[in-house]
Motif scaffolding. Sequence first.
Motif, short mmCIF file in Angstrom:
data_model
loop_
_atom_site.label_atom_id
_atom_site.label_comp_id
_atom_site.label_asym_id
_atom_site.label_seq_id
_atom_site.Cartn_x
_atom_site.Cartn_y
_atom_site.Cartn_z
N UNK A 174 8.78 -19.01 -7.83
CA UNK A 174 9.47 -17.81 -7.34
C UNK A 174 8.53 -16.89 -6.56
N UNK A 175 7.42 -16.46 -7.21
CA UNK A 175 6.52 -15.51 -6.57
C UNK A 175 5.81 -16.10 -5.36
N UNK A 176 5.31 -17.34 -5.49
CA UNK A 176 4.55 -17.94 -4.38
C UNK A 176 5.38 -18.07 -3.09
N UNK A 177 6.59 -18.66 -3.12
CA UNK A 177 7.39 -18.73 -1.87
C UNK A 177 7.69 -17.34 -1.30
N UNK A 178 8.00 -16.38 -2.20
CA UNK A 178 8.31 -15.02 -1.73
C UNK A 178 7.10 -14.40 -1.06
N UNK A 179 5.93 -14.57 -1.65
CA UNK A 179 4.72 -13.99 -1.10
C UNK A 179 4.31 -14.65 0.21
N UNK A 180 4.48 -15.96 0.31
CA UNK A 180 4.18 -16.64 1.56
C UNK A 180 5.09 -16.13 2.68
N UNK A 181 6.37 -15.94 2.35
CA UNK A 181 7.31 -15.41 3.35
C UNK A 181 6.91 -14.01 3.80
N UNK A 182 6.49 -13.18 2.85
CA UNK A 182 6.07 -11.82 3.19
C UNK A 182 4.80 -11.83 4.03
N UNK A 183 3.84 -12.68 3.65
CA UNK A 183 2.59 -12.76 4.41
C UNK A 183 2.86 -13.22 5.83
N UNK A 184 3.73 -14.22 5.98
CA UNK A 184 4.07 -14.71 7.32
C UNK A 184 4.75 -13.60 8.13
N UNK A 185 5.63 -12.85 7.46
CA UNK A 185 6.32 -11.74 8.14
C UNK A 185 5.32 -10.68 8.60
N UNK A 186 4.41 -10.29 7.69
CA UNK A 186 3.44 -9.25 8.02
C UNK A 186 2.51 -9.65 9.15
N UNK A 187 1.98 -10.88 9.10
CA UNK A 187 1.05 -11.34 10.14
C UNK A 187 1.77 -11.50 11.47
N UNK A 188 2.99 -12.04 11.44
CA UNK A 188 3.77 -12.23 12.69
C UNK A 188 4.06 -10.88 13.35
N UNK A 189 4.48 -9.91 12.54
CA UNK A 189 4.77 -8.59 13.10
C UNK A 189 3.51 -7.93 13.64
N UNK A 190 2.36 -8.16 12.97
CA UNK A 190 1.10 -7.60 13.44
C UNK A 190 0.73 -8.15 14.81
N UNK A 191 0.84 -9.47 14.97
CA UNK A 191 0.49 -10.10 16.24
C UNK A 191 1.45 -9.65 17.35
N UNK A 192 2.74 -9.73 17.07
CA UNK A 192 3.74 -9.37 18.09
C UNK A 192 3.68 -7.87 18.39
N UNK A 193 3.63 -7.05 17.33
CA UNK A 193 3.65 -5.59 17.52
C UNK A 193 2.44 -5.08 18.29
N UNK A 194 1.23 -5.52 17.92
CA UNK A 194 0.03 -5.05 18.61
C UNK A 194 -0.04 -5.58 20.05
N UNK A 195 0.49 -6.79 20.28
CA UNK A 195 0.52 -7.33 21.64
C UNK A 195 1.42 -6.48 22.54
N UNK A 196 2.60 -6.13 22.02
CA UNK A 196 3.54 -5.31 22.81
C UNK A 196 2.95 -3.92 23.05
N UNK A 197 2.38 -3.31 21.99
CA UNK A 197 1.79 -1.97 22.13
C UNK A 197 0.63 -2.00 23.12
N UNK A 198 -0.09 -3.13 23.19
CA UNK A 198 -1.23 -3.24 24.08
C UNK A 198 -0.87 -3.11 25.56
N UNK A 199 0.37 -3.38 25.91
CA UNK A 199 0.79 -3.28 27.31
C UNK A 199 1.18 -1.85 27.71
N UNK A 200 1.26 -0.95 26.75
CA UNK A 200 1.63 0.43 27.06
C UNK A 200 0.42 1.16 27.65
N UNK A 201 0.65 2.16 28.47
CA UNK A 201 -0.48 2.95 29.03
C UNK A 201 -1.15 3.77 27.92
N UNK A 202 -2.46 3.96 28.06
CA UNK A 202 -3.19 4.73 27.06
C UNK A 202 -2.67 6.15 26.97
N UNK A 203 -2.59 6.63 25.76
CA UNK A 203 -2.09 7.98 25.54
C UNK A 203 -1.68 8.17 24.09
#
Length: 456
Positions: A174-203
Amino acid sequence: MFLLLPFDSLIVSLLGISLTVLFTLLLVFIIVPAIFGVSFGIRKLYMKTLLKIFAWATLRMERGAKEKNHQLYKPYTNGIIAKDPTSLEEEIKEIRRSGSSKALDNTPEFELSDIFYFCRKGMETIMDDEVTKRFSAEELESWNLLSRTNYNFQYISLRLTVLWGLGVLIRYCFLLPLRIALAFTGISLLVVGTTVVGYLPNGRFKEFLSKHVHLMCYRICVRALTAIITYHDRKNRPRNGGICVANHTSPIDVIILASDGYYAMVGQVHGGLMGVIQRAMVKACPHVWFERSEVKDRHLVAKRLTEHVQDTSKLPILIFPEGTCINNTSVMMFKKGSFEIGATVYPVAIKYDPQFGDAFWNSSKYGMVTYLLRMMTSWAIVCSVWYLPPMTREAEEDAVQFANRVKSAIARQGGLVDLLWDGGLKREKVKDAFKEEQQKLYSKAIAGGHEGRSRS
């Protein structure tokens, strides 16, 4: 075209409903609270329940061992040898006083009986080495239903064995599959989110989005470990233009601190998945990454760090000066590099509670994947974080003295043993300088007093 039978259609429908319910629960109870930095108190209730179960299991184990006349193992938390804090000179004087007619004050020369001091110290070190035991997992007095944390794990009773088996099913199914799903979600959002934010102008807008994307993703990753963290004295949290230094137990120290603050990371450029994450993060935030060839160039590293902290608009740098992971019972020597820069230092003490899971990474025994699997199959990661008042280097201090003062403050606050030894001894032999230091102390002990009297 294939037609689904009624039974197959029912299975598909149930699977779809289950996935929808699971995703909704993750969204409502984990992801949304992580975005806003709130908690429903479910993890603390879970922790209190575990404590009651551990207490019952420990009592049952002790009673069962008593019935079978088994001797329970009790770890020596303060060492197995009582050591008196006496100096080399005092001990050799005592040896000569009891076994020789020559006193140390009157005989500034080698005496055969002096070797008994070094023999005893050598045996004490072999039996109770205060350094190497910091590189192995801390032994618990109570049992937390994890077989890897207590030597008393053995068959005691059917009820206790069934409880342990039920715990294995809960943690792995129960805990291991749930935690793997959360870790995958967190890392994926980090990569996608910071990549998108990186294209914005500094400010300010980019900085605002970058901060909250980082915090949200790290908080999701914290929940992937069922981490229960108590932060103290948040008014002392690191500020821009400073350096945050903390004791180092595990790679997850970064996640623990970054889920409550916004830091610039320092480290070596990696390949693979870690490299993808680093390249995405640096687009949204000015982290300090070094190429492999640059890491050993101390002057270049110091220059890059100095340039970063002199710009008060940049984030505080997060550094672990020990340079290696220690088992959270002590703090070992801080490397002086980050204390030579002249910036304000914000000390942070991190103390894990090993009852719920051992956070220490023994990198000489476990690889990163194995370690993360052990973390995700533990009950939880429980720790306390103390933000200490900022410290600056005093006029008469050198970098080593300043580092030792900061280290002592962290050890005192976290209830850790303050050691002067280098954590690099985990993989290296003792330097000749340490041996020469003992030789100098002995030479001074047998000749120092005589030289003083000769001058007078």
